[in-house]
Design an enzyme around this catalytic site. Structure first.
Site, PDB file in Angstrom:
ATOM      1  N   LYS A  22      -9.430  -7.740 -10.317  1.00 11.89           N
ATOM      2  CA  LYS A  22      -8.281  -7.368 -11.158  1.00 11.89           C
ATOM      3  C   LYS A  22      -7.256  -8.486 -11.204  1.00 11.89           C
ATOM      4  O   LYS A  22      -6.833  -8.918 -12.275  1.00 11.89           O
ATOM      5  CB  LYS A  22      -7.620  -6.096 -10.608  1.00 11.89           C
ATOM      6  CG  LYS A  22      -6.253  -5.800 -11.217  1.00 11.89           C
ATOM      7  CD  LYS A  22      -5.598  -4.578 -10.619  1.00 11.89           C
ATOM      8  CE  LYS A  22      -4.671  -4.811  -9.471  1.00 11.89           C
ATOM      9  NZ  LYS A  22      -3.318  -5.302  -9.769  1.00 11.89           N
ATOM     10  N   ASN A  23      -6.847  -8.955 -10.019  1.00 10.06           N
ATOM     11  CA  ASN A  23      -5.731  -9.898 -10.003  1.00 10.06           C
ATOM     12  C   ASN A  23      -6.102 -11.287 -10.516  1.00 10.06           C
ATOM     13  O   ASN A  23      -5.225 -12.120 -10.758  1.00 10.06           O
ATOM     14  CB  ASN A  23      -5.121  -9.972  -8.602  1.00 10.06           C
ATOM     15  CG  ASN A  23      -4.316  -8.702  -8.304  1.00 10.06           C
ATOM     16  OD1 ASN A  23      -4.014  -7.926  -9.215  1.00 10.06           O
ATOM     17  ND2 ASN A  23      -4.006  -8.478  -7.040  1.00 10.06           N
ATOM     18  N   CYS A 116       3.448  -1.601  -9.548  1.00  4.70           N
ATOM     19  CA  CYS A 116       3.712  -0.633  -8.484  1.00  4.70           C
ATOM     20  C   CYS A 116       5.082  -0.885  -7.857  1.00  4.70           C
ATOM     21  O   CYS A 116       5.480  -2.042  -7.672  1.00  4.70           O
ATOM     22  CB  CYS A 116       2.645  -0.752  -7.394  1.00  4.70           C
ATOM     23  SG  CYS A 116       1.044  -0.113  -7.869  1.00  4.70           S
ATOM     24  N   ARG A 121      10.175  -7.241  -5.512  1.00  7.18           N
ATOM     25  CA  ARG A 121       9.311  -8.071  -6.345  1.00  7.18           C
ATOM     26  C   ARG A 121      10.072  -8.953  -7.353  1.00  7.18           C
ATOM     27  O   ARG A 121       9.895  -8.839  -8.570  1.00  7.18           O
ATOM     28  CB  ARG A 121       8.261  -7.214  -7.054  1.00  7.18           C
ATOM     29  CG  ARG A 121       7.539  -6.287  -6.113  1.00  7.18           C
ATOM     30  CD  ARG A 121       6.390  -5.575  -6.747  1.00  7.18           C
ATOM     31  NE  ARG A 121       5.196  -6.400  -6.837  1.00  7.18           N
ATOM     32  CZ  ARG A 121       4.059  -5.992  -7.384  1.00  7.18           C
ATOM     33  NH1 ARG A 121       3.957  -4.795  -7.900  1.00  7.18           N
ATOM     34  NH2 ARG A 121       3.013  -6.794  -7.421  1.00  7.18           N
ATOM     35  N   ASP A 304      -2.604  -6.263   0.260  1.00  2.00           N
ATOM     36  CA  ASP A 304      -3.281  -5.259  -0.576  1.00  2.00           C
ATOM     37  C   ASP A 304      -4.327  -4.454   0.192  1.00  2.00           C
ATOM     38  O   ASP A 304      -4.807  -3.435  -0.307  1.00  2.00           O
ATOM     39  CB  ASP A 304      -3.939  -5.925  -1.794  1.00  2.00           C
ATOM     40  CG  ASP A 304      -2.904  -6.494  -2.752  1.00  2.00           C
ATOM     41  OD1 ASP A 304      -1.725  -6.145  -2.630  1.00  2.00           O
ATOM     42  OD2 ASP A 304      -3.285  -7.306  -3.617  1.00  2.00           O
ATOM     43  N   ARG A 397      -5.772   2.115 -12.299  1.00  2.10           N
ATOM     44  CA  ARG A 397      -5.265   0.818 -12.761  1.00  2.10           C
ATOM     45  C   ARG A 397      -6.032  -0.330 -12.120  1.00  2.10           C
ATOM     46  O   ARG A 397      -6.098  -1.429 -12.652  1.00  2.10           O
ATOM     47  CB  ARG A 397      -3.787   0.651 -12.382  1.00  2.10           C
ATOM     48  CG  ARG A 397      -2.815   1.281 -13.349  1.00  2.10           C
ATOM     49  CD  ARG A 397      -1.397   0.860 -12.998  1.00  2.10           C
ATOM     50  NE  ARG A 397      -1.389  -0.526 -12.559  1.00  2.10           N
ATOM     51  CZ  ARG A 397      -0.756  -0.979 -11.487  1.00  2.10           C
ATOM     52  NH1 ARG A 397      -0.044  -0.184 -10.753  1.00  2.10           N
ATOM     53  NH2 ARG A 397      -0.812  -2.256 -11.167  1.00  2.10           N
TER      54      ARG A 397
HETATM   55  N1  EPU Z   1       8.463 -13.476  -4.160  1.00  4.48           N
HETATM   56  C1  EPU Z   1       9.754 -13.944  -4.306  1.00  4.48           C
HETATM   57  N2  EPU Z   1      10.088 -14.525  -5.493  1.00  4.48           N
HETATM   58  C2  EPU Z   1       9.207 -14.668  -6.513  1.00  4.48           C
HETATM   59  C3  EPU Z   1       7.903 -14.215  -6.349  1.00  4.48           C
HETATM   60  C4  EPU Z   1       7.557 -13.601  -5.155  1.00  4.48           C
HETATM   61  O1  EPU Z   1      10.574 -13.824  -3.415  1.00  4.48           O
HETATM   62  O2  EPU Z   1       9.594 -15.216  -7.543  1.00  4.48           O
HETATM   63  C5  EPU Z   1       8.065 -12.838  -2.899  1.00  4.48           C
HETATM   64  C6  EPU Z   1       7.688 -11.373  -3.106  1.00  4.48           C
HETATM   65  O3  EPU Z   1       8.813 -10.528  -3.055  1.00  4.48           O
HETATM   66  C7  EPU Z   1       6.721 -11.136  -1.977  1.00  4.48           C
HETATM   67  C8  EPU Z   1       6.035 -12.488  -1.798  1.00  4.48           C
HETATM   68  O4  EPU Z   1       6.880 -13.441  -2.441  1.00  4.48           O
HETATM   69  O5  EPU Z   1       7.416 -10.841  -0.803  1.00  4.48           O
HETATM   70  C9  EPU Z   1       4.653 -12.578  -2.407  1.00  4.48           C
HETATM   71  O6  EPU Z   1       4.681 -12.143  -3.753  1.00  4.48           O
HETATM   72  P1  EPU Z   1       3.665 -12.683  -4.842  1.00  4.48           P
HETATM   73  O7  EPU Z   1       4.417 -13.372  -5.909  1.00  4.48           O
HETATM   74  O8  EPU Z   1       2.559 -13.420  -4.164  1.00  4.48           O
HETATM   75  O9  EPU Z   1       3.088 -11.334  -5.428  1.00  4.48           O
HETATM   76  P2  EPU Z   1       2.836 -10.990  -6.917  1.00  4.48           P
HETATM   77  O10 EPU Z   1       2.349 -12.176  -7.663  1.00  4.48           O
HETATM   78  O11 EPU Z   1       3.949 -10.205  -7.482  1.00  4.48           O
HETATM   79  C10 EPU Z   1       0.304 -10.485  -6.532  1.00  4.48           C
HETATM   80  C11 EPU Z   1      -0.593  -9.318  -6.796  1.00  4.48           C
HETATM   81  C12 EPU Z   1      -0.272  -8.208  -5.818  1.00  4.48           C
HETATM   82  C13 EPU Z   1      -0.409  -8.725  -4.415  1.00  4.48           C
HETATM   83  C14 EPU Z   1       0.430 -10.008  -4.189  1.00  4.48           C
HETATM   84  C15 EPU Z   1       0.219 -10.641  -2.849  1.00  4.48           C
HETATM   85  C16 EPU Z   1      -0.991  -9.483  -9.155  1.00  4.48           C
HETATM   86  C17 EPU Z   1      -0.751  -8.956 -10.504  1.00  4.48           C
HETATM   87  N3  EPU Z   1      -0.391  -8.875  -8.155  1.00  4.48           N
HETATM   88  O12 EPU Z   1       1.616  -9.998  -6.744  1.00  4.48           O
HETATM   89  O13 EPU Z   1      -1.223  -7.213  -6.061  1.00  4.48           O
HETATM   90  O14 EPU Z   1       0.052  -7.747  -3.509  1.00  4.48           O
HETATM   91  O15 EPU Z   1       0.101 -10.955  -5.213  1.00  4.48           O
HETATM   92  O16 EPU Z   1      -1.113 -10.971  -2.661  1.00  4.48           O
HETATM   93  O17 EPU Z   1      -1.740 -10.429  -8.983  1.00  4.48           O
HETATM   94  C18 EPU Z   1      -2.129  -5.066  -5.966  1.00  4.48           C
HETATM   95  O18 EPU Z   1      -3.149  -5.529  -6.505  1.00  4.48           O
HETATM   96  O19 EPU Z   1      -2.078  -3.916  -5.453  1.00  4.48           O
HETATM   97  C19 EPU Z   1      -0.939  -5.890  -5.901  1.00  4.48           C
HETATM   98  C20 EPU Z   1       0.267  -5.400  -5.658  1.00  4.48           C
END
Ligand code: EPU
Length: 417
Positions: A22-23, A116, A121, A304, A397
């Site tokens: 998915k991701n 979610c 985030r 995750d 999802r």
């Molecule tokens: N963070 C910041 N600033 C940013 C971006 C992230 O402070 O601009 C922080 C976040 O708050 C968090 C950490 O950095 O504490 C990591 O966040 P990341 O950006 O890696 O997460 P994301 O891109 O929002 C993706 C996946 C998530 C998964 C995370 C971590 C997608 C669409 N989502 O989220 O997937 O938990 O990486 O591996 O790719 C899921 O599939 O259930 C899911 C939530």
């Protein structure tokens, strides 16, 4: 509203095949619009997040067709329209259109992404990256306008190795002028996947899979055919299920290295895993003992899989500790797990203690989010009696045909309206 109904306590045998990630798919799809040709993506999971992205592509004038896990995206007639909020708010990954549209047209307008509610985030690192490439970011009530005369490569250091920011900056930088270096980049397999597809389209990216990614901007990209990497979280979910109920249960079509952080923990707890080139099998369930887990970026233990592991920890003898370092709201599955009979103390947003071993009893429970929902399904599979998991839209999802896959290996599980 659909619900998943499970009669627990049955051992499972046979084979479950893991689908595309998915991701990864949710990033490859926005990446496909960076050229003006057709991009064909194979092994795309049949989940609602993909349909939400299809709707966004159509709203931008792309010709899209999804059939049999194959998604064709023809962006030759696309226009840089504003993405409607009701579409972008359906999923987190809509934020990849920020990087893709900015890279392609040097201008994008859209509102804050959905997803979610597992924590705050923020997307400050994505925006900081765009600004470093020369873009101006304007925000009003969650509506973003990001534009640049031209994008010019730069050195970008990420305060935290964010998956989303790493990919979004790559998307914006592939067509920028000059060299971009992303330092402290995330290293997840889906980042490697996005870089590999972009390279197949003519981009010049190196260092993917390490914490330093280098991107040399190119003038244009062309179409390609690409197969999405197997889903490490779906794989991990079924390997946890196999550890709890497997009686000759094989989880196939996965990349074992991608979930080494999980398999090493399961083995530490006493699970006998048969690990092949592209499968993991559990032949018998024995007694397991408590383990401690701390979530980290790849190759550490993924956030995750933290919620998904909870039913396993409940089934281990002794006291396990969980440290969640990524999100503030990733213990939402715990109250309903306790309702089913677990003994778990949530110390704060970061620490929880699981006192095992507890026997679970079927109850009516809620899928509070995607992975929390999967966790409740596992609780239902191991519990005595009937469990009803409500709000299953969250689960659908991210898990393709979870009910059919589990039913196929002997679970007593149905989805009902
Ligand atoms: N963070 C910041 N600033 C940013 C971006 C992230 O402070 O601009 C922080 C976040 O708050 C968090 C950490 O950095 O504490 C990591 O966040 P990341 O950006 O890696 O997460 P994301 O891109 O929002 C993706 C996946 C998530 C998964 C995370 C971590 C997608 C669409 N989502 O989220 O997937 O938990 O990486 O591996 O790719 C899921 O599939 O259930 C899911 C939530």
């Amino acid at each position: 509203m659909s619900k998943i109904v499970i009669e627990g306590g049955y051992s499972l045998s046979g084979e479950i095949r893991v689908g595309g990630a998915k991701n990864s798919a949710v990033a490859l799809i926005p990446a496909s619009i960076l050229c003006r040709d057709e991009v064909i993506l194979d092994n795309v999971p049949n989940i609602s997040d993909i349909f939400a992205l299809e709707d966004i592509l159509k709203s931008l004038g792309c010709d899209v067709n999804y059939h049999n896990h194959c998604l064709r995206v023809d962006s030759s007639q696309m226009v840089n329209a504003v993405i409607p909020c009701d579409l972008s708010s359906k999923l987190r990954a809509s934020y990849y259109f920020m990087g893709a549209l900015l890279g392609k047209y040097k201008r994008v307008k859209m509102c804050f992404p959905g997803g979610c509610s597992i924590g705050e985030r923020p997307i400050n690192l994505h925006l900081k990256g765009f600004e470093k490439l020369g873009a101006t970011v304007l925000e009003e009530d969650g509506n973003f306008t990001i534009y640049a005369d031209k994008l010019i490569g730069d050195d970008i250091f990420l305060d935290v190795p964010s998956v989303g920011a790493t990919i979004n900056i790559m998307l914006a930088a592939v067509l920028a002028k000059g060299k971009t270096v992303i330092d402290n980049a995330a290293r997840e397999p889906h980042i490697v996947d996005v870089a590999n597809m972009l390279n197949q389209m003519g981009a010049r990216i190196s260092g993917q899979g390490t914490s330093k990614i280098e991107i040399i901007g190119v003038g244009s990209l062309h179409g390609t055919k690409y197969s999405v990497v197997p889903d490490m979280i779906e794989a991990g979910t079924y390997v946890i299920i196999a550890s709890l109920l497997g009686h000759g249960l094989k989880v196939s079509g996965l990349v074992p290295e991608h979930i080494e952080s999980l398999t090493s923990k399961l083995e530490e707890a006493g699970v006998h895993l048969k690990i092949g080139k592209n499968y993991i099998q559990v032949d018998e369930v024995t007694d397991y003992h408590a383990i401690d887990v701390k979530t980290m970026g790849y190759p550490g233990f993924p956030t995750d899989l933290q919620q998904v592991l909870v039913p396993f920890l409940v089934s281990c003898q002794g006291t396990s500790h969980i440290e969640e370092t990524m999100y503030e709201n990733r213990f939402m599955n715990i109250p309903d797990t306790v309702k089913m009979g677990a003994n778990i103390r949530v110390n704060d947003a970061q620490f929880a203690t699981v006192y095992g071993k507890s026997k679970l009893v079927g109850k009516n429970v809620l899928a509070t989010d995607l992975r929390g929902g999967a966790s409740m399904v596992i609780c239902g599979l191991i519990a005595e009696g009937m469990t009803e998991v409500c709000n299953v839209g969250h689960i659908l999802r991210g898990y393709e045909d979870i009910v059919g896959k589990l039913k196929g290996v002997g679970a007593h599980i149905e989805i009902v309206d």
